[in-house]
Design a protein around this motif. Structure first.
Motif, short mmCIF file in Angstrom:
data_model
loop_
_atom_site.label_atom_id
_atom_site.label_comp_id
_atom_site.label_asym_id
_atom_site.label_seq_id
_atom_site.Cartn_x
_atom_site.Cartn_y
_atom_site.Cartn_z
N CYS A 62 10.65 -13.75 -9.25
CA CYS A 62 10.56 -12.73 -8.19
C CYS A 62 9.86 -11.47 -8.70
O CYS A 62 9.00 -10.91 -8.01
CB CYS A 62 11.95 -12.39 -7.66
N PHE A 63 10.23 -11.03 -9.91
CA PHE A 63 9.60 -9.83 -10.49
C PHE A 63 8.10 -10.03 -10.69
O PHE A 63 7.30 -9.14 -10.39
CB PHE A 63 10.25 -9.49 -11.84
N LEU A 64 7.72 -11.20 -11.21
CA LEU A 64 6.30 -11.45 -11.50
C LEU A 64 5.48 -11.58 -10.21
O LEU A 64 4.33 -11.11 -10.16
CB LEU A 64 6.15 -12.71 -12.35
N LEU A 65 6.05 -12.20 -9.18
CA LEU A 65 5.36 -12.28 -7.90
C LEU A 65 5.17 -10.88 -7.31
O LEU A 65 4.10 -10.55 -6.78
CB LEU A 65 6.14 -13.16 -6.92
N LEU A 66 6.22 -10.07 -7.40
CA LEU A 66 6.13 -8.69 -6.92
C LEU A 66 5.10 -7.92 -7.74
O LEU A 66 4.32 -7.13 -7.19
CB LEU A 66 7.50 -8.02 -6.99
N ALA A 67 5.09 -8.14 -9.06
CA ALA A 67 4.14 -7.45 -9.93
C ALA A 67 2.71 -7.83 -9.56
O ALA A 67 1.82 -6.96 -9.50
CB ALA A 67 4.41 -7.80 -11.39
N ALA A 68 2.46 -9.11 -9.30
CA ALA A 68 1.11 -9.54 -8.91
C ALA A 68 0.69 -8.86 -7.61
O ALA A 68 -0.46 -8.42 -7.46
CB ALA A 68 1.07 -11.06 -8.76
N GLY A 69 1.62 -8.76 -6.66
CA GLY A 69 1.33 -8.07 -5.41
C GLY A 69 1.01 -6.60 -5.61
O GLY A 69 0.12 -6.04 -4.96
N ILE A 70 1.76 -5.96 -6.53
CA ILE A 70 1.52 -4.53 -6.81
C ILE A 70 0.14 -4.33 -7.44
O ILE A 70 -0.57 -3.38 -7.10
CB ILE A 70 2.63 -3.98 -7.73
N VAL A 71 -0.24 -5.22 -8.36
CA VAL A 71 -1.57 -5.12 -8.98
C VAL A 71 -2.66 -5.17 -7.91
O VAL A 71 -3.57 -4.34 -7.87
CB VAL A 71 -1.78 -6.24 -10.01
N ILE A 72 -2.58 -6.16 -7.01
CA ILE A 72 -3.60 -6.33 -5.99
C ILE A 72 -3.60 -5.15 -5.02
O ILE A 72 -4.65 -4.56 -4.73
CB ILE A 72 -3.37 -7.64 -5.21
N ALA A 73 -2.42 -4.78 -4.54
CA ALA A 73 -2.34 -3.70 -3.55
C ALA A 73 -2.82 -2.37 -4.13
O ALA A 73 -3.57 -1.62 -3.48
CB ALA A 73 -0.90 -3.56 -3.05
N ALA A 350 8.07 -4.91 -15.43
CA ALA A 350 7.02 -5.69 -14.76
C ALA A 350 6.34 -4.87 -13.68
O ALA A 350 5.10 -4.87 -13.56
CB ALA A 350 7.62 -6.96 -14.16
N MET A 351 7.12 -4.13 -12.90
CA MET A 351 6.53 -3.37 -11.79
C MET A 351 5.77 -2.14 -12.27
O MET A 351 4.73 -1.78 -11.72
CB MET A 351 7.62 -3.00 -10.79
N SER A 352 6.28 -1.48 -13.33
CA SER A 352 5.57 -0.30 -13.83
C SER A 352 4.27 -0.69 -14.51
O SER A 352 3.24 -0.01 -14.36
CB SER A 352 6.47 0.48 -14.80
N VAL A 353 4.27 -1.81 -15.24
CA VAL A 353 3.04 -2.28 -15.87
C VAL A 353 2.05 -2.74 -14.81
O VAL A 353 0.84 -2.51 -14.93
CB VAL A 353 3.35 -3.43 -16.87
N ALA A 354 2.55 -3.37 -13.75
CA ALA A 354 1.68 -3.77 -12.65
C ALA A 354 1.05 -2.55 -11.99
O ALA A 354 -0.14 -2.56 -11.64
CB ALA A 354 2.47 -4.56 -11.62
N LEU A 355 1.83 -1.50 -11.82
CA LEU A 355 1.29 -0.26 -11.27
C LEU A 355 0.21 0.31 -12.19
O LEU A 355 -0.83 0.79 -11.72
CB LEU A 355 2.42 0.75 -11.07
N THR A 356 0.45 0.26 -13.49
CA THR A 356 -0.53 0.73 -14.47
C THR A 356 -1.86 0.00 -14.34
O THR A 356 -2.93 0.62 -14.21
CB THR A 356 0.01 0.55 -15.90
N ILE A 357 -1.82 -1.33 -14.36
CA ILE A 357 -3.05 -2.12 -14.31
C ILE A 357 -3.70 -2.02 -12.93
O ILE A 357 -4.93 -1.99 -12.82
CB ILE A 357 -2.77 -3.58 -14.68
N GLY A 358 -2.89 -1.96 -11.88
CA GLY A 358 -3.46 -1.78 -10.55
C GLY A 358 -4.24 -0.48 -10.44
O GLY A 358 -5.33 -0.44 -9.86
N MET A 359 -3.68 0.59 -11.03
CA MET A 359 -4.40 1.87 -11.03
C MET A 359 -5.67 1.80 -11.86
O MET A 359 -6.71 2.35 -11.48
CB MET A 359 -3.47 2.97 -11.57
N VAL A 360 -5.61 1.11 -13.01
CA VAL A 360 -6.80 0.96 -13.84
C VAL A 360 -7.89 0.21 -13.07
O VAL A 360 -9.06 0.61 -13.08
CB VAL A 360 -6.46 0.21 -15.15
#
Length: 388
Positions: A62-73, A350-360
């Motif tokens: 669940c965390f990884l799916l949410l993280a993938a969504g955060i990266v894309i969004a 997972a979510m904070s790292v996803a936010l980091t890469i999404g911003m990058v």
């Protein structure tokens, strides 16, 4: 990929053509390893604490799916959108970090988490990416607006973050954010003397932490004097690497991993070493290196100071977190409870790292036909400034 060809003018196609696809593929690889290693590492940990064998696996999926969504969004955001998201996230994370001092969960003498249904949240994880972007905006806008006290405000916010993290205490997170801040000051053009003074202050702070906080002193002394104190986790992790050798024992065949209390979290890299061997560990290190080095090299051609300073800060934090986790697992540095991005178990991480890469990805996206603070399809900005 025909649906995303150059004659396709949909927003999804324009996003795909503008995004750094190599970094996106690297994220997918790390998420894949995160799932595989959770299958290998978490069942024994779950049984040890009396939970269902699949509990950590289900949660991490669940965390990884949410993280993938955060990266894309997040990667779809304009520069203005990234800045607004960072300010909102920073204010919320700062308030929640303060709340941990009052209503936080105390674990091993530290108050860093807030209990929520089904999970606990570590708000300071979200301070890292948001602080990097907010600081970048303050540092660059002060050069465009003569009387804007951006540097003073940036130091003030850093002081507040320092005070909160020291009060929890979370010296590891404080070290990462301090390194990010010093890197951004250097990229922004602060003199080497002042950056050196900041680095010296950081060293002095580490010495102070060693003298004031018993858990910091214990970790440093155990690293410097291996014969003293409890080294169970690190000794077991090194045994796991040795047991795996060059090619590993094979998926599900690791045995030393079952003895690691934090095999699914802080020491998941040791599980990779035992089951998949040194070659796969080197491959994982290579994926992180490609992400960090590729992004930083792209900044050499970047003319927008905000993008350069913000992205440098974000990738410094990301790369440093990966280095600290793998370095402590290999006993190259004192142990520190820091997760391996996209691979270790943990929702906040997972979510904070996803936010980091999404911003990058949003910051480094090709912006032909997009203004500095605009969306796809707007006229390009004519007032981009070259950093001093």
């Amino acid at each position: 990929m025909s649906g995303l060809s150059r004659i396709n003018t949909s927003q999804a196609a324009r996003w795909w053509r503008s995004i750094d696809r190599v970094t996106l593929i690297c994220v997918g690889i790390l998420i894949g390893f995160g799932y595989i290693l959770m299958l290998a590492a978490s069942p024994a940990v779950a049984v040890r604490i009396g939970a269902s064998r699949d509990m950590f696996i289900f949660k991490q999926v669940c965390f990884l799916l949410l993280a993938a969504g955060i990266v894309i969004a997040t990667s779809l955001l304009s520069l203005r959108g990234v800045r607004i998201a960072a300010w909102v996230g920073f204010v919320l994370a700062l308030g929640a970090t303060f709340l941990t001092l009052v209503h936080g969960i105390e674990i091993k003498g530290a108050r860093r988490w807030i209990a929520l249904p089904m999970m606990s949240v570590q708000p300071s994880e979200f301070l890292k990416p948001c602080f990097a972007v907010v600081t970048a905006w303050l540092l660059t806008v002060r050069k465009e607006r003569r009387y804007f006290p951006g540097l003073l405000v940036a130091f003030g916010l850093f002081g507040v973050v320092l005070l909160l993290l020291k009060s929890q205490p979370d010296i590891g997170m404080l070290s990462v954010i301090t390194t990010v801040f010093l890197t951004q000051l250097f990229i922004d053009g602060l003199s080497l003397f002042l950056v050196g003074a900041g680095a010296a202050s950081m060293v002095a702070a580490f010495i102070g932490a060693y003298m004031v906080f018993p858990h910091v002193r214990s970790r440093v002394e155990r690293f410097l004097h291996p014969a003293v104190g409890d080294h169970y986790q690190i000794d077991t992790a090194l045994r796991a690497f040795g047991n795996g050798g060059l090619l590993g024992r094979g998926p599900g065949e690791g045995r030393v991993k079952d003895l690691l209390p934090d095999a699914h979290a802080d020491f998941v890299f040791a599980v990779a070493g035992e089951e998949f061997g040194m070659l796969i560990c080197l491959f994982i290190i290579g994926v992180f290196a490609v992400m960090v080095i590729r992004t930083l090299l792209k900044l050499l051609r970047e003319n927008d100071p905000f993008i350069a300073v913000a992205t440098a800060g974000l990738m410094t934090g990301f790369g440093l977190q990966a280095f600290v986790n793998m370095g402590s697992t290999l006993h190259l540095i004192p142990t520190k409870g820091m997760t391996l991005p996209f691979i270790s178990y943990g929702g906040s991480s997972a979510m904070s790292v996803a936010l980091t890469i999404g911003m990058v990805l949003a910051l480094t996206r090709s912006r032909l036909g997009e203004g500095r603070f605009g969306q796809f399809g707007q006229a390009p900005s004519s007032n981009r400034k070259v950093p001093a």
